[in-house]
Design a protein around this motif. Structure first.
Motif, short mmCIF file in Angstrom:
data_model
loop_
_atom_site.label_atom_id
_atom_site.label_comp_id
_atom_site.label_asym_id
_atom_site.label_seq_id
_atom_site.Cartn_x
_atom_site.Cartn_y
_atom_site.Cartn_z
N PRO A 119 0.81 -1.23 0.00
CA PRO A 119 0.00 0.00 0.00
C PRO A 119 0.84 1.27 0.00
N VAL A 120 2.15 1.12 0.21
CA VAL A 120 3.05 2.28 0.16
C VAL A 120 3.91 2.17 -1.09
N GLY A 121 4.39 3.30 -1.56
CA GLY A 121 5.27 3.31 -2.72
C GLY A 121 6.60 2.68 -2.40
N ASN A 124 14.45 5.60 3.36
CA ASN A 124 15.45 4.97 2.50
C ASN A 124 16.36 4.05 3.31
N ALA A 125 16.69 2.89 2.73
CA ALA A 125 17.59 1.94 3.37
C ALA A 125 18.69 1.57 2.39
N LEU A 126 19.93 1.75 2.82
CA LEU A 126 21.08 1.45 1.96
C LEU A 126 21.41 -0.03 2.02
N VAL A 127 21.65 -0.64 0.86
CA VAL A 127 22.06 -2.05 0.77
C VAL A 127 23.53 -2.07 0.36
N ILE A 128 24.35 -2.76 1.18
CA ILE A 128 25.78 -2.86 0.93
C ILE A 128 26.05 -4.11 0.11
N VAL A 160 16.81 0.91 -1.18
CA VAL A 160 15.39 0.56 -1.20
C VAL A 160 14.64 1.73 -0.56
N SER A 161 13.72 2.28 -1.29
CA SER A 161 13.01 3.48 -0.84
C SER A 161 11.52 3.19 -0.66
N HIS A 162 10.97 3.71 0.43
CA HIS A 162 9.53 3.63 0.70
C HIS A 162 8.97 5.04 0.68
#
Length: 810
Positions: free
Chosen positions: A307-309, A389-393, A403-405
């Protein structure tokens, strides 16, 4: 080889029947004859005594190979040089062969050389019993033995390596017989190598599929579609074949997924002489793949239907993947977003903050970020979001992607804005209520005083005759009293405390009747344009309030234009406000309205001024030139009539006030049109009996004086209790009760109701400067209520009294 009877019992056994007895030891001549033969061969040859096993003769090859001289060997026995570990085995072989009657003896053993080392010799001996000697030929096979040993060791090492391989491995020769079956395949199939080695006819496929069948290795020799059909994933890598299949018979019928690789085996001429196949159990990999596929499917489902972008963004800020929700939030299709930078869709004012947070993640100073962020919808409207936003290493330790919500909070922001607006409205309403309470408290007493001043002044004017100076002074007092009364009415109008008598009317008629007066009000330097709409819908309002609205708005426009030339436009129009227009305007509601617009070409307003124009007592005019209640009065009237006001203004470009009156789906009242004012006091008298009830002595005296002068019989009471006594004791008919609304003991409404029950024909006229909703609800007079607002003029009192008395009996 010959042994003594003592050391070799079998050699001294009795001769068989017909066997000749052994001859005595050979002569020297015989030995010399043999020597010539010995010297002619390269093989190691020796002659030994059959009884003692002592060497009688050795050739040069024998001495050369062993390193002994002939003298060192002659007289020594054959067994003296045998390796101790081979001695018993050598004796046992000789005894066994002789006992079986074999006289050509073949055996191998290790033999000591002169340097103490041992070499392997392959012996072939022939005992000649009748001569008492034994001939023996020996070949040095040490190199062969060492080679065989190395070959065995090499084969063992190879077998160990094959057995060490984690993959099940088997090999077949050109006849398709099993020549290799390692430990891993034993563990996989449960079949030991001893049972499988040498098997053919596809026996090696039974542990995998439960029956013999064509195998991947068969395709090494020939193309076979039937066999290839068993391996849908079949592919070639050089001369190797690779495939995956499900083996249903492995692990006791539990089955397993296996991955196979088959390669040909070549001889030195490049001819295929066999094939080898490695088999790996990939069940866990398959399960992991299935689990991964399920996880990917689940992730894709969650990603797409969240339900979220949601979006996956590379480190260059480009969209790699986007879900449906983010497409809906931004108003684009997925293919229109992928490959483009999210900054293209970011609100210009929020781009710098987004870049700073992004750089923090690139430097790995922040793994996650969260902020309120605005994006631009395809339609151009602003979308408020919470951006997470969550950074993936990556495996290399460097940032791989983000990965952005996006959570759309536009509705929440609008609700928050609306809540703020409603809170402001509440504060405004509370201010209005406070002012209303203040106005109500002041109005009652203040209007009573004004009533006395205005009433006595007008009575004095009647008595002044031709005394011009006295009349001028009295007129000035009257004007001052009327101005004070207007100020009180404005205050009550703003606070929505004034009493009104709304009627169904056509706004065009009311405005048209005021145009001439408004032109005089604004002056000749301002052009007034009147633009009415035809077939205007009716509205419900007190006609006098339209006067107040237009006078205040036109006065405001006149002051905004100043002494310059300008234009003032008044227009009406039917309008339909929809949800889209009302969205974001908490004071507006959808529906049908009649719009009254007043526009000017004045100086306009700055936003901070515009935000306060409806505040009571707020004014931009010089001190003494404005009360600050004009626009506040307009606002109060519109709110009292459930109307709405919209103001548009820009500095230097003028202002437009748009007033929206709710559409009244009823025909206009005939009496809604304005009546021309009376120019002189007089008329309207009568001979009826009137009871006046008023707790303010001055007002009571004014009313008594006026009505008595014009022929009425007047009874007065200074309160409700006094009035009740008068009614009980008065011998005649009382035609009209004029009573104040707010009084001690009981209010005017209660007094009127009480007397009406006993005297149904009694007419009642209420008077008050502030009714406190006693005879009005929200300022709107109840039906069939006759009311006169203090302070009133003598003429107004006379006309109103006459009107009430002349009404038809109920």
């Amino acid at each position: 080889m010959i042994c003594s009877a003592y050391r070799f019992p079998p050699f001294s056994a009795p001769l068989a029947q017909g066997e000749r007895p052994m001859r005595p030891k050979p002569t020297l001549e015989e030995l010399e004859q043999l020597a010539e033969i010995f010297s002619m061969t390269l093989d190691m040859i020796c002659v030994a005594d059959i009884h003692s096993a002592r060497f009688l003769k050795v050739n040069d090859a024998f001495t050369r190979v062993l390193g002994y001289s002939e003298a060192e060997l002659l007289g020594r026995t054959f067994l003296d040089f045998v390796h101790p570990d081979d001695l018993e085995a050598t004796i046992a072989i000789l005894r066994e062969k002789l006992q079986r009657g074999e006289y050509v003896l073949h055996f191998t053993n290790r033999y000591r050389c002169s340097e103490g080392n041992f070499i392997w010799l392959d012996w072939l001996s022939r005992p000649i019993v009748e001569k008492g000697i034994c001939y023996a030929v020996a070949h040095d096979i040490t190199d062969r033995i060492e080679m065989e040993k190395e070959l065995r060791e090499s084969r063992q090492r190879l077998q160990d390596i094959v057995d060490f391989l984690p993959d099940a491995t088997l090999a077949i020769d050109a006849s398709k017989r099993v020549i290799l079956w390692n430990k891993a395949i034993e563990r996989m199939t449960g079949v030991p190598a001893s049972e499988m080695m040498g098997k053919s006819d596809h026996a090696y496929t039974v542990p995998f599929y439960g029956k013999p069948r064509g195998q991947l290795m068969d395709l090494i020799w020939e193309e076979n579609e039937a066999i290839a059909a068993n391996y849908p994933t079949l592919k070639r890598e050089g001369d190797a074949l690779l495939a995956e299949a499900f083996s249903n018979a492995l692990y006791g019928g539990k089955g397993a997924w296996i991955r196979m690789k088959a390669s040909p085996l070549y001889d030195s001429n490049g001819q295929i002489v066999g094939a080898i196949e490695s088999i790996r159990d990939i069940t866990s990999i398959k399960e992991a793949e299935l689990s991964l596929q399920e996880s990917e499917r689940l992730f894709r489902t969650v990603f797409e239907h969240a339900p979220v972008g949601m979006a996956v963004i590379d480190m260059e800020q480009h969209f790699l993947q986007v879900n449906r929700s983010i497409c809906a939030i931004l108003g684009y299709e997925a293919h229109e977003l992928i490959g483009r930078s999210f900054n293209e869709f970011t609100h210009p004012e929020d781009r710098q903050g987004g870049v700073e947070r992004w750089e923090q993640m690139k430097r790995q100073e922040a793994i996650t970020t969260q902020a309120e962020k605005r994006y631009m919808h395809r339609s151009g409207r602003t979308i408020w979001t919470i951006s997470q936003n969550a950074l993936v290493i990556g495996r290399d330790g460097k940032p791989a992607y983000v990965v952005s919500h996006l959570i759309d909070i536009t509705a929440w922001k609008q609700a928050e804005e609306r809540r703020s607006q409603l809170e402001e409205q509440l504060r405004q309403t509370q201010r209005l209520e406070s002012i209303g309470r203040l106005a109500g408290g002041v109005a009652h007493d203040f209007n009573n005083k004004l009533q006395a001043i205005l009433g006595f002044t007008q009575m004095a004017l009647l008595e002044a005759g031709e005394q011009e100076k006295l009349r001028r002074w009295l007129m000035m007092i009257q004007q001052a009293a009327e101005g004070s009364a207007d100020l009180t009415r404005q205050l009550l109008a703003f606070a929505r405390k004034q009493n009104i008598q709304p009627k169904i009317l056509n706004l065009n008629r009311i405005v048209s009747s005021l145009i001439a007066m408004l032109k005089q009000l604004i002056g000749e330097n301002i052009l007034l344009t009147w633009v009415p709409e035809k077939d205007l819908w009716p509205i419900r309002i007190d006609p006098s309030q339209i006067d107040q609205i237009l006078i205040n708005l036109c006065t405001n426009s006149r002051d905004a234009i100043g002494g310059r030339t300008g234009t003032l436009t008044i227009e009406t129009r039917n309008v339909l406000l929809d949800e889209a227009y009302c969205h974001g305007r908490p004071e507006f509601f959808p529906g049908k309205y009649v719009m009254l617009a007043v526009s000017d070409t004045g100086c306009g307003m700055e936003p901070d001024v515009k935000s306060r124009i409806f505040d009571p007592f707020f004014t931009t005019k010089e001190q003494g030139k404005g009360t600050g209640l004009g626009l506040a009065t307009v606002y109060g009237i519109m709110r009292q009539n459930t109307g709405m006001v919209h103001v548009y203004s820009e500095p230097g470009k003028g202002s437009t006030f748009r007033l929206y009156f709710p559409h009244a789906d009823l025909p206009s009242d005939e009496d809604a049109e304005k009546k021309p004012p009376r120019e002189s006091i007089g008329g309207g008298g009568g001979d009826e009996t009137i009871l006046i009830v008023e707790d303010d002595a001055d007002v009571l005296e004014v009313a008594q004086t006026v009505l008595a002068r014009f022929g009425y019989t007047v009874l007065i009471a200074n309160g409700p209790n006094d009035a009740l006594k008068i009614v009980e004791t008065h011998p005649g008919i009382i035609h009209l009760l004029i009573t104040d609304v707010i009084m001690p003991e009981m209010n005017g409404k209660e007094l009127g109701d009480f007397l009406k029950q006993r005297h149904p024909d009694l007419r009642i006229l209420f008077m008050s400067g502030y009714t406190a909703n006693i005879i009005a609800k929200h300022g709107i007079l109840e039906k069939d209520i006759s009311f006169i607002q203090k302070p009133f003029s003598v003429q107004t009192l006379l006309e109103t009294v006459r009107t009430v008395l002349d009404k038809p009996a109920p």
